[in-house]
Scaffold this motif. Structure first.
Motif, PDB file in Angstrom:
ATOM      1  N   ILE A   1      29.675  64.526  40.198  1.00  0.00           N
ATOM      2  CA  ILE A   1      29.476  63.159  40.700  1.00  0.00           C
ATOM      3  C   ILE A   1      28.840  63.187  42.093  1.00  0.00           C
ATOM      4  CG2 ILE A   1      30.682  61.051  41.419  1.00  0.00           C
ATOM      5  CD1 ILE A   1      32.738  61.688  39.185  1.00  0.00           C
ATOM      6  N   ARG A   2      29.221  64.179  42.897  1.00  0.00           N
ATOM      7  CA  ARG A   2      28.656  64.284  44.249  1.00  0.00           C
ATOM      8  C   ARG A   2      27.275  64.950  44.256  1.00  0.00           C
ATOM      9  NH1 ARG A   2      32.566  64.367  48.857  1.00  0.00           N
ATOM     10  NH2 ARG A   2      30.604  64.646  49.945  1.00  0.00           N
ATOM     11  N   GLY A   3      26.733  65.210  43.056  1.00  0.00           N
ATOM     12  CA  GLY A   3      25.370  65.716  42.962  1.00  0.00           C
ATOM     13  C   GLY A   3      25.230  67.228  43.085  1.00  0.00           C
ATOM     14  N   VAL A   4      26.323  67.971  42.835  1.00  0.00           N
ATOM     15  CA  VAL A   4      26.235  69.427  42.892  1.00  0.00           C
ATOM     16  C   VAL A   4      25.751  69.952  41.541  1.00  0.00           C
ATOM     17  CG1 VAL A   4      27.587  71.541  43.175  1.00  0.00           C
ATOM     18  CG2 VAL A   4      28.110  69.536  44.575  1.00  0.00           C
ATOM     19  N   ASN A   5      24.875  70.942  41.543  1.00  0.00           N
ATOM     20  CA  ASN A   5      24.453  71.596  40.290  1.00  0.00           C
ATOM     21  C   ASN A   5      25.563  72.544  39.866  1.00  0.00           C
ATOM     22  OD1 ASN A   5      21.950  70.332  40.300  1.00  0.00           O
ATOM     23  ND2 ASN A   5      21.069  71.936  41.593  1.00  0.00           N
ATOM     24  N   VAL A   6      26.542  72.008  39.154  1.00  0.00           N
ATOM     25  CA  VAL A   6      27.801  72.717  38.955  1.00  0.00           C
ATOM     26  C   VAL A   6      27.652  74.103  38.318  1.00  0.00           C
ATOM     27  CG1 VAL A   6      29.425  70.800  39.011  1.00  0.00           C
ATOM     28  CG2 VAL A   6      28.176  71.248  36.934  1.00  0.00           C
ATOM     29  N   TYR A   7      26.848  74.195  37.297  1.00  0.00           N
ATOM     30  CA  TYR A   7      26.718  75.479  36.594  1.00  0.00           C
ATOM     31  C   TYR A   7      26.117  76.540  37.513  1.00  0.00           C
ATOM     32  CZ  TYR A   7      25.186  78.882  33.101  1.00  0.00           C
ATOM     33  OH  TYR A   7      24.972  80.035  32.401  1.00  0.00           O
TER      34      TYR A   7
ATOM     35  N   ASP B   1      36.736  71.406  52.443  1.00  0.00           N
ATOM     36  CA  ASP B   1      36.763  70.837  53.800  1.00  0.00           C
ATOM     37  C   ASP B   1      37.834  69.760  53.918  1.00  0.00           C
ATOM     38  OD1 ASP B   1      34.687  72.462  54.352  1.00  0.00           O
ATOM     39  OD2 ASP B   1      33.135  70.919  54.182  1.00  0.00           O
ATOM     40  N   VAL B   2      37.924  68.919  52.854  1.00  0.00           N
ATOM     41  CA  VAL B   2      38.922  67.844  52.868  1.00  0.00           C
ATOM     42  C   VAL B   2      40.326  68.435  52.976  1.00  0.00           C
ATOM     43  CG1 VAL B   2      39.940  65.968  51.524  1.00  0.00           C
ATOM     44  CG2 VAL B   2      37.459  66.246  51.583  1.00  0.00           C
ATOM     45  N   LEU B   3      40.587  69.471  52.165  1.00  0.00           N
ATOM     46  CA  LEU B   3      41.895  70.142  52.211  1.00  0.00           C
ATOM     47  C   LEU B   3      42.157  70.683  53.611  1.00  0.00           C
ATOM     48  CD1 LEU B   3      42.063  72.280  48.939  1.00  0.00           C
ATOM     49  CD2 LEU B   3      43.337  70.224  49.518  1.00  0.00           C
ATOM     50  N   ALA B   4      41.127  71.319  54.182  1.00  0.00           N
ATOM     51  CA  ALA B   4      41.280  71.918  55.509  1.00  0.00           C
ATOM     52  C   ALA B   4      41.656  70.857  56.532  1.00  0.00           C
ATOM     53  CB  ALA B   4      39.984  72.615  55.907  1.00  0.00           C
ATOM     54  N   LYS B   5      41.068  69.653  56.394  1.00  0.00           N
ATOM     55  CA  LYS B   5      41.362  68.571  57.347  1.00  0.00           C
ATOM     56  C   LYS B   5      42.790  68.079  57.190  1.00  0.00           C
ATOM     57  CE  LYS B   5      36.955  66.679  58.587  1.00  0.00           C
ATOM     58  NZ  LYS B   5      35.845  66.351  57.697  1.00  0.00           N
ATOM     59  N   ILE B   6      43.227  67.958  55.923  1.00  0.00           N
ATOM     60  CA  ILE B   6      44.576  67.418  55.657  1.00  0.00           C
ATOM     61  C   ILE B   6      45.656  68.261  56.337  1.00  0.00           C
ATOM     62  CG2 ILE B   6      46.293  67.000  53.841  1.00  0.00           C
ATOM     63  CD1 ILE B   6      43.977  66.271  51.985  1.00  0.00           C
TER      64      ILE B   6
ATOM     65  N   ILE C   1      34.772  78.586  40.533  1.00  0.00           N
ATOM     66  CA  ILE C   1      35.354  77.242  40.690  1.00  0.00           C
ATOM     67  C   ILE C   1      35.452  76.868  42.179  1.00  0.00           C
ATOM     68  CG2 ILE C   1      37.510  75.928  40.431  1.00  0.00           C
ATOM     69  CD1 ILE C   1      36.297  76.024  37.811  1.00  0.00           C
ATOM     70  N   MET C   2      35.878  77.840  42.990  1.00  0.00           N
ATOM     71  CA  MET C   2      36.033  77.569  44.419  1.00  0.00           C
ATOM     72  C   MET C   2      34.709  77.188  45.063  1.00  0.00           C
ATOM     73  SD  MET C   2      39.158  78.311  45.891  1.00  0.00           S
ATOM     74  CE  MET C   2      38.875  79.118  47.438  1.00  0.00           C
ATOM     75  N   ARG C   3      33.625  77.886  44.661  1.00  0.00           N
ATOM     76  CA  ARG C   3      32.327  77.584  45.254  1.00  0.00           C
ATOM     77  C   ARG C   3      31.879  76.172  44.878  1.00  0.00           C
ATOM     78  NH1 ARG C   3      28.067  80.756  47.171  1.00  0.00           N
ATOM     79  NH2 ARG C   3      29.780  82.110  47.794  1.00  0.00           N
ATOM     80  N   VAL C   4      32.189  75.789  43.635  1.00  0.00           N
ATOM     81  CA  VAL C   4      31.863  74.422  43.207  1.00  0.00           C
ATOM     82  C   VAL C   4      32.632  73.422  44.074  1.00  0.00           C
ATOM     83  CG1 VAL C   4      32.013  72.779  41.293  1.00  0.00           C
ATOM     84  CG2 VAL C   4      31.300  75.124  40.854  1.00  0.00           C
ATOM     85  N   GLY C   5      33.921  73.701  44.293  1.00  0.00           N
ATOM     86  CA  GLY C   5      34.742  72.818  45.124  1.00  0.00           C
ATOM     87  C   GLY C   5      34.250  72.758  46.566  1.00  0.00           C
ATOM     88  N   GLU C   6      33.786  73.896  47.041  1.00  0.00           N
ATOM     89  CA  GLU C   6      33.269  73.965  48.412  1.00  0.00           C
ATOM     90  C   GLU C   6      32.017  73.104  48.567  1.00  0.00           C
ATOM     91  OE1 GLU C   6      32.058  77.921  50.017  1.00  0.00           O
ATOM     92  OE2 GLU C   6      34.181  78.360  49.599  1.00  0.00           O
ATOM     93  N   LYS C   7      31.087  73.273  47.611  1.00  0.00           N
ATOM     94  CA  LYS C   7      29.819  72.526  47.653  1.00  0.00           C
ATOM     95  C   LYS C   7      30.066  71.028  47.573  1.00  0.00           C
ATOM     96  CE  LYS C   7      26.154  74.953  48.318  1.00  0.00           C
ATOM     97  NZ  LYS C   7      25.568  76.011  47.485  1.00  0.00           N
TER      98      LYS C   7
ATOM     99  N   ILE D   1      40.728  72.792  36.976  1.00  0.00           N
ATOM    100  CA  ILE D   1      39.555  73.210  36.200  1.00  0.00           C
ATOM    101  C   ILE D   1      38.754  71.997  35.732  1.00  0.00           C
ATOM    102  CG2 ILE D   1      38.828  74.367  34.056  1.00  0.00           C
ATOM    103  CD1 ILE D   1      41.123  76.314  34.435  1.00  0.00           C
ATOM    104  N   PHE D   2      39.445  70.887  35.504  1.00  0.00           N
ATOM    105  CA  PHE D   2      38.769  69.652  35.096  1.00  0.00           C
ATOM    106  C   PHE D   2      38.211  68.904  36.311  1.00  0.00           C
ATOM    107  CE2 PHE D   2      39.268  65.028  34.722  1.00  0.00           C
ATOM    108  CZ  PHE D   2      38.373  64.753  33.697  1.00  0.00           C
ATOM    109  N   PHE D   3      39.076  68.708  37.301  1.00  0.00           N
ATOM    110  CA  PHE D   3      38.756  67.811  38.414  1.00  0.00           C
ATOM    111  C   PHE D   3      37.630  68.342  39.312  1.00  0.00           C
ATOM    112  CE2 PHE D   3      39.555  66.606  42.866  1.00  0.00           C
ATOM    113  CZ  PHE D   3      39.322  65.240  42.763  1.00  0.00           C
ATOM    114  N   ILE D   4      37.697  69.649  39.673  1.00  0.00           N
ATOM    115  CA  ILE D   4      36.722  70.187  40.637  1.00  0.00           C
ATOM    116  C   ILE D   4      35.278  70.046  40.125  1.00  0.00           C
ATOM    117  CG2 ILE D   4      35.966  72.271  41.869  1.00  0.00           C
ATOM    118  CD1 ILE D   4      38.892  73.011  42.226  1.00  0.00           C
ATOM    119  N   PRO D   5      34.962  70.546  38.901  1.00  0.00           N
ATOM    120  CA  PRO D   5      33.583  70.400  38.438  1.00  0.00           C
ATOM    121  C   PRO D   5      33.150  68.939  38.260  1.00  0.00           C
ATOM    122  CG  PRO D   5      34.746  72.030  37.121  1.00  0.00           C
ATOM    123  CD  PRO D   5      35.771  71.353  37.965  1.00  0.00           C
TER     124      PRO D   5
END
Lengths: 197, 178
Positions: free
Chosen positions: B27-33, A65-70, A54-60, B18-22
């Motif tokens: 939406i930002r074009g990341v290949n989530v899986y 980065d947004v959190l780090a800036k805040i 999940i973290m890697r998805v958030g990072e990508k 778990i909902f929001f991040i993916p």
């Protein structure tokens, strides 16, 4: 320091067990504790795998980065050695927020992710960096808004007001955390001074 | 009201993430899986890396505790703490707290059940249990996960904070409830 304490715990234990004539206690507790260590690591595998995904998805997506800036003003003060807008800041914030909300299951994976990022800044050394020590000073004093486990125990024991200890707990944590951060800075200052002599 | 709000946030924070991040990432074009798998691969390595550190620390603490050496050290410092006016009932908890989270919770539960949750000792034990984390365990797990063996002053800082939190708990519980 850690070598001495580790040895002290074992030596004291063996001596007392010998005086009491119970050498089997040593054998049993050593094996039991060794198994417990492995069990904890295995329990962590699922959690770590999931949250790091999940973290890697958030990072990508740029969220970390947004959190780090805040939280830049706050982290600049606490962690002067971390470069501005470094992803470690995002993980640190997530770890501290999860601790604050009492979400222990998520706090550990976020925290270990933060340690990975801090270690990347540490040139692969086996000695803790300044930022790591500060981060763990925050983590061992553990600011929590709702100490859920202990409230549960109080409810089970039939307390008339199980949550009345929330305020006293926050006060004690706050004092402990302030001292942890202050003593961290002092230790660092004096160890630097010794080295430069 | 505030307690309710915090409880609410605690309950929904994880499902929200778990909902929001993916969804946001998609939406930002990341290949989530694919990206999830890539990040998740690290999880196993980190967890396994902890084993030697945890076994080393837990074995030493286990021997110290089960042999009776811990109970003896409590008795050894009891005269000093009694002289300072610290209630002797919570002394074993103060010693156990930085060493073992499970052990400390056991002592707290016993104190609460023996003296009652709304007694002075019950409130003090509750405050002590909730206001700090297991220093040895946190250091072992966090440093172990990245292969740090030299802790510098981290252990001192953690233990100093534990003593301070203990004294602050006694002060505030006496002040508020006594």
């Amino acid at each position: 320091m850690i070598n001495f304490i580790w040895l002290l715990l074992i030596v004291a234990g063996v001596i007392v067990a010998t005086i009491n004539g119970q050498p089997e206690v040593i054998t049993d507790s050593a094996l039991q504790a060794a198994n417990l260590g492995v069990k904890y690591s295995f329990d962590l595998i699922g959690l770590m795998t999931f949250w790091l995904g999940i973290m890697r998805v958030g990072e990508k997506a740029g969220l970390v980065d947004v959190l780090a800036k805040i939280i830049k003003p706050f982290t600049k003060f606490l962690f002067p050695s971390i470069p501005e807008n470094h992803p470690a800041m995002g993980s640190i914030l997530l770890n501290l927020s999860a601790n604050l909300l009492g979400l222990g299951n998520a706090a550990t994976p976020f925290g270990l992710k933060a340690m990975q990022e801090l270690q990347a800044l540490n040139n692969g050394s086996d000695e803790a960096s300044d930022a790591m020590v500060t981060f763990l000073a925050l983590n061992t004093s553990c600011m929590t808004l709702v100490p859920a486990t202990i409230i549960g125990v109080r409810v089970a024991a039939g307390s008339l007001n199980p949550t009345e200890i929330v305020g006293t707990t926050m006060f004690a944590t706050f004092i402990g955390m302030t001292l942890a951060l202050t003593s961290d800075r002092l230790f660092r200052f004096f160890s630097r001074r010794d080295k430069s002599k | 009201m505030i307690e309710f709000l915090i409880g609410y946030v605690s309950k929904w924070a994880i499902p929200f993430l778990i909902f929001f991040i993916p969804v946001f990432a998609y939406i930002r074009g990341v290949n989530v899986y694919e990206v999830f798998i890539e990040g998740a691969e690290e999880g196993f390595k980190i967890a396994i890396k902890l084993i030697p550190y945890l076994v080393a620390m837990l074995v030493a603490i286990g021997i110290f505790r089960n042999s009776g050496a811990m109970a003896m050290s409590v008795e050894a410092i009891r005269p000093i703490t009694e002289f300072l006016g610290i209630p002797g009932e919570v002394l074993p908890l103060a010693i156990m707290r930085p060493l073992s989270g499970g052990g400390a919770l056991g002592i707290t539960t016993e104190l609460i059940n023996t003296y009652g949750p709304d007694s002075f000792i019950g409130r003090l034990a509750s405050t002590m249990q909730g206001s700090t984390d297991t220093t040895f365990f946190v250091l072992t797990v966090y440093f172990g996960s990245v292969g740090i063996r030299r802790y510098r002053h981290a252990l001192w800082v953690g233990l100093l904070a534990d003593v301070t939190t203990f004294l602050a708990s006694i002060y505030i519980v006496t002040r508020i409830f006594a």
